[in-house]
Design a protein around this motif. Structure first.
Motif, PDB file in Angstrom:
ATOM      1  N   SER A 136     -21.105   4.103  56.478  1.00  0.00           N
ATOM      2  CA  SER A 136     -21.435   3.124  57.506  1.00  0.00           C
ATOM      3  C   SER A 136     -20.159   2.548  58.111  1.00  0.00           C
ATOM      4  CB  SER A 136     -22.268   2.004  56.875  1.00  0.00           C
ATOM      5  OG  SER A 136     -22.352   0.886  57.727  1.00  0.00           O
ATOM      6  N   ASN A 137     -20.198   2.219  59.410  1.00  0.00           N
ATOM      7  CA  ASN A 137     -19.026   1.608  60.033  1.00  0.00           C
ATOM      8  C   ASN A 137     -19.106   0.077  60.035  1.00  0.00           C
ATOM      9  OD1 ASN A 137     -20.891   1.055  62.048  1.00  0.00           O
ATOM     10  ND2 ASN A 137     -19.705   1.965  63.707  1.00  0.00           N
ATOM     11  N   VAL A 138     -19.998  -0.470  59.210  1.00  0.00           N
ATOM     12  CA  VAL A 138     -20.103  -1.925  59.086  1.00  0.00           C
ATOM     13  C   VAL A 138     -18.903  -2.449  58.304  1.00  0.00           C
ATOM     14  CG1 VAL A 138     -21.444  -3.833  58.119  1.00  0.00           C
ATOM     15  CG2 VAL A 138     -22.619  -1.894  59.180  1.00  0.00           C
ATOM     16  N   VAL A 187     -25.823  -5.706  57.267  1.00  0.00           N
ATOM     17  CA  VAL A 187     -25.462  -5.915  55.862  1.00  0.00           C
ATOM     18  C   VAL A 187     -26.304  -5.029  54.945  1.00  0.00           C
ATOM     19  CG1 VAL A 187     -25.460  -7.607  53.982  1.00  0.00           C
ATOM     20  CG2 VAL A 187     -24.610  -8.259  56.234  1.00  0.00           C
ATOM     21  N   ALA A 188     -27.589  -4.917  55.257  1.00  0.00           N
ATOM     22  CA  ALA A 188     -28.483  -4.105  54.424  1.00  0.00           C
ATOM     23  C   ALA A 188     -28.124  -2.626  54.461  1.00  0.00           C
ATOM     24  CB  ALA A 188     -29.930  -4.298  54.875  1.00  0.00           C
ATOM     25  N   ASN A 189     -27.425  -2.201  55.515  1.00  0.00           N
ATOM     26  CA  ASN A 189     -27.089  -0.780  55.664  1.00  0.00           C
ATOM     27  C   ASN A 189     -25.594  -0.501  55.490  1.00  0.00           C
ATOM     28  OD1 ASN A 189     -29.597   0.894  56.642  1.00  0.00           O
ATOM     29  ND2 ASN A 189     -29.728  -1.065  57.694  1.00  0.00           N
ATOM     30  N   MET A 190     -24.905  -1.374  54.775  1.00  0.00           N
ATOM     31  CA  MET A 190     -23.464  -1.187  54.582  1.00  0.00           C
ATOM     32  C   MET A 190     -23.148   0.106  53.843  1.00  0.00           C
ATOM     33  SD  MET A 190     -21.793  -4.945  53.822  1.00  0.00           S
ATOM     34  CE  MET A 190     -22.736  -5.189  52.315  1.00  0.00           C
ATOM     35  N   ARG A 191     -24.103   0.618  53.072  1.00  0.00           N
ATOM     36  CA  ARG A 191     -23.869   1.832  52.304  1.00  0.00           C
ATOM     37  C   ARG A 191     -24.754   2.985  52.767  1.00  0.00           C
ATOM     38  NH1 ARG A 191     -20.418   1.269  48.442  1.00  0.00           N
ATOM     39  NH2 ARG A 191     -21.037   3.230  47.484  1.00  0.00           N
ATOM     40  N   ARG A 218     -24.586   3.033  62.123  1.00  0.00           N
ATOM     41  CA  ARG A 218     -23.781   2.416  63.161  1.00  0.00           C
ATOM     42  C   ARG A 218     -24.167   0.943  63.293  1.00  0.00           C
ATOM     43  NH1 ARG A 218     -21.083   5.609  62.062  1.00  0.00           N
ATOM     44  NH2 ARG A 218     -19.999   7.252  63.161  1.00  0.00           N
ATOM     45  N   ALA A 219     -23.167   0.074  63.165  1.00  0.00           N
ATOM     46  CA  ALA A 219     -23.418  -1.366  63.253  1.00  0.00           C
ATOM     47  C   ALA A 219     -23.926  -1.730  64.644  1.00  0.00           C
ATOM     48  CB  ALA A 219     -22.143  -2.140  62.937  1.00  0.00           C
ATOM     49  N   GLU A 220     -24.665  -2.824  64.685  1.00  0.00           N
ATOM     50  CA  GLU A 220     -25.215  -3.296  65.948  1.00  0.00           C
ATOM     51  C   GLU A 220     -24.684  -4.685  66.238  1.00  0.00           C
ATOM     52  OE1 GLU A 220     -29.562  -2.798  68.102  1.00  0.00           O
ATOM     53  OE2 GLU A 220     -29.413  -2.899  65.925  1.00  0.00           O
ATOM     54  N   THR A 221     -24.371  -4.944  67.494  1.00  0.00           N
ATOM     55  CA  THR A 221     -23.907  -6.256  67.921  1.00  0.00           C
ATOM     56  C   THR A 221     -24.836  -6.772  69.011  1.00  0.00           C
ATOM     57  OG1 THR A 221     -22.435  -5.303  69.602  1.00  0.00           O
ATOM     58  CG2 THR A 221     -21.501  -5.695  67.405  1.00  0.00           C
ATOM     59  N   VAL A 222     -24.812  -8.078  69.223  1.00  0.00           N
ATOM     60  CA  VAL A 222     -25.652  -8.698  70.249  1.00  0.00           C
ATOM     61  C   VAL A 222     -24.780  -9.562  71.143  1.00  0.00           C
ATOM     62  CG1 VAL A 222     -27.669 -10.140  70.707  1.00  0.00           C
ATOM     63  CG2 VAL A 222     -27.585  -8.760  68.624  1.00  0.00           C
TER      64      VAL A 222
END
Length: 240
Positions: A198-200, A26-30, A35-39
């Protein structure tokens, strides 16, 4: 301690890690090129008791490689990748790879990222231009020209699908497997004056953040209630 408390606590640990990951997305949406990270989490079954008990394990993190939106900026040093591939940058950890194309040129003519890392050409050497020669032009195939003369070609590199990626800074990644130069510069190239964002998925990320926060609070409340019940039972039995 009863097994249900261990299960609840293991769930809290995994949710805390997931919260940290989502909050960073969320902090890096812009953030350009982010690249988004998933767990991913798994259950581990314990047979140490008379009944099987499932515990949540610490998650495995994955970096989402899907392309983010490409937007026009008009800045001649903004470059977006069209298709597959990553720019290579030189870092203290070795070569890292990014799709953040916000470039600058220093007094020596080195092509740098906004964080000051040297961008490489297709051979892996630092990309250098003449800062006094005039505007820089990026062809769609990655060729770099000044005053109509080609001075080099920016590197585009393909990271194997099987590679495990780790984050370097905000928008770069490190690969545990060797990369290969992108050979097809027709389907895969660059666009000058554009940036990849960003791809978020903002809506999905914020919704998920709220859901995980609520689940964490519920688990925390359950642990607290169970702990108070145990304390009350000990006090009651101790008074008899």
């Amino acid at each position: 301690m009863p097994s249900d408390l261990y299960v609840a606590l293991s769930g809290q640990v995994t949710m805390d890690e997931r919260l940290t990951t989502i909050a960073n997305n969320v902090a890096n949406m812009r953030t350009a090129g982010f690249r988004a990270e998933t767990v991913d989490f798994k259950s581990v079954f314990s047979e140490t008791r008379s009944e099987s008990v499932a515990f949540a394990t610490v998650g495995t993190q994955h970096i989402d490689r899907r392309q983010g939106p490409i937007e026009r900026t008009g800045n001649q040093l903004d470059v977006a990748i069209s298709g597959d591939g990553f720019f290579a940058i030189q870092t203290p950890e070795g070569l890292a790879y990014t799709r953040d194309g916000r470039f600058t040129v220093n007094e020596a003519g080195d092509l740098l990222t906004v964080t000051g890392h040297a961008v490489t050409d297709e051979g892996g050497a630092p990309m250098v231009v003449d800062p006094a020669r005039g505007p820089i032009s990026f062809g769609t195939d990655g060729t770099v020209s000044q005053e109509g003369a080609v001075v080099g070609r920016i590197g585009l590199f393909a990271i194997p699908e099987a590679a495990n990626l780790s984050r370097y800074g905000d928008a770069a990644v490190l690969s545990d497997l060797p990369v290969e130069p992108v050979e097809d510069r027709v389907l895969n190239g660059v666009r000058q004056g554009y940036l990849e964002g960003s791809n978020v998925n903002a809506v999905h990320a914020i919704t998920e953040l709220i859901e995980v926060q609520r689940a964490f609070e519920y688990a925390n409340s359950s642990v607290s209630d169970r702990n108070r019940s145990l304390q009350q039972a000990v006090r009651t039995l101790g008074a008899e």
